[in-house]
Design a protein around this motif. Structure first.
Motif, PDB file in Angstrom:
ATOM      1  N   GLU A  81       0.833  -1.199   0.000  1.00  0.00           N
ATOM      2  CA  GLU A  81       0.000   0.000   0.000  1.00  0.00           C
ATOM      3  C   GLU A  81       0.866   1.247   0.000  1.00  0.00           C
ATOM      4  OE1 GLU A  81      -2.760  -0.169   3.188  1.00  0.00           O
ATOM      5  OE2 GLU A  81      -3.741  -1.958   2.419  1.00  0.00           O
TER       6      GLU A  81
ATOM      7  N   ASN B 112       0.355   3.573  -4.143  1.00  0.00           N
ATOM      8  CA  ASN B 112      -0.855   4.153  -3.593  1.00  0.00           C
ATOM      9  C   ASN B 112      -1.715   4.802  -4.668  1.00  0.00           C
ATOM     10  OD1 ASN B 112       0.931   6.186  -4.046  1.00  0.00           O
ATOM     11  ND2 ASN B 112       0.886   7.021  -1.984  1.00  0.00           N
TER      12      ASN B 112
ATOM     13  N   LYS C 142      -4.604   4.165  -6.954  1.00  0.00           N
ATOM     14  CA  LYS C 142      -5.659   3.159  -7.056  1.00  0.00           C
ATOM     15  C   LYS C 142      -6.143   2.953  -8.480  1.00  0.00           C
ATOM     16  CE  LYS C 142      -7.449   3.507  -2.421  1.00  0.00           C
ATOM     17  NZ  LYS C 142      -8.630   3.599  -1.595  1.00  0.00           N
TER      18      LYS C 142
ATOM     19  N   SER D 244      -7.211   7.745  -4.364  1.00  0.00           N
ATOM     20  CA  SER D 244      -6.194   8.003  -3.348  1.00  0.00           C
ATOM     21  C   SER D 244      -5.694   9.440  -3.481  1.00  0.00           C
ATOM     22  CB  SER D 244      -5.035   7.021  -3.520  1.00  0.00           C
ATOM     23  OG  SER D 244      -4.350   7.299  -4.718  1.00  0.00           O
ATOM     24  N   ASN D 245      -4.840   9.846  -2.545  1.00  0.00           N
ATOM     25  CA  ASN D 245      -4.244  11.181  -2.616  1.00  0.00           C
ATOM     26  C   ASN D 245      -3.383  11.336  -3.859  1.00  0.00           C
ATOM     27  OD1 ASN D 245      -5.425  12.117  -0.294  1.00  0.00           O
ATOM     28  ND2 ASN D 245      -3.710  11.552   1.012  1.00  0.00           N
TER      29      ASN D 245
ATOM     30  N   ASP E 208      -3.799   9.747  -6.767  1.00  0.00           N
ATOM     31  CA  ASP E 208      -4.728   9.906  -7.889  1.00  0.00           C
ATOM     32  C   ASP E 208      -5.229  11.342  -7.965  1.00  0.00           C
ATOM     33  OD1 ASP E 208      -4.623   7.210  -8.592  1.00  0.00           O
ATOM     34  OD2 ASP E 208      -6.364   6.685  -7.370  1.00  0.00           O
TER      35      ASP E 208
END
Length: 169
Positions: free
Chosen positions: A22, A26, A28, A84-85, A87
């Motif tokens: 993860e 990170n 996604k 996610s952050n 993305d």
């Protein structure tokens, strides 16, 4: 526990492996991020190098508009999912930087009196800024929410100013 060696970070125990993965990956939605930047970058590159790719103005114009439209639909479909952050950063980076390029292209077309390409770059600006405006509006909220935030902010400032004024005798 994660061990550092010449190969990089390597998980030592099975339990830490999922947390390690993860941490390492990170993003996604890597395909959506790729195509978001691919379509925007491709449209800019096609505009810059269109004379080398094709002599047909119409083919270049249609290709640029299709690429910008594909970007809109790619991002629209992905924006419904949890991101996610990373993305989010990639999304906003592409969403903000590309309209700046198209704005520069409008300016350069005007300065060079390249009226034929002015229509294409104006379409690029309109599509990119509409996309940016829509997502910023979704992020901040509708017009009512934005208006309420501004009203509350200025109301609080006015209230503080009234309270800080010296009172008469």
């Amino acid at each position: 526990m994660i061990r550092q060696d010449s190969l990089g970070d390597v998980p030592l125990f099975h339990e830490d492996e999922t947390a390690f993965r993860e941490k390492k990956s990170n993003i996604k939605h890597p395909l959506a991020c790729f195509f978001h930047l691919f379509f925007r970058t491709s449209a800019v590159l096609i505009y810059l190098f269109c004379e080398f790719l094709s002599r047909s103005f119409i083919a270049n114009m249609v290709t640029i508009i299709l690429l910008l439209s594909c970007d809109f639909w790619t991002v629209k479909e992905t924006s419904k999912k949890v991101v996610s952050n990373s993305d989010s950063r990639i999304f906003w980076f592409g969403l903000i930087v590309c309209p700046v390029f198209w704005g520069f292209f409008v300016f350069s077309s005007l300065v060079s009196f390249n009226i034929k390409w002015l229509a294409v770059v104006i379409m690029g600006v309109v599509l990119q800024w509409a996309n940016l405006y829509g997502y910023v509006r979704c992020k901040v909220g509708g017009g009512t929410k934005l208006r309420n935030m501004a009203t509350n902010y200025f109301g609080v400032k006015l209230f503080k100013k009234v309270l800080n004024q010296p009172q008469g005798p």
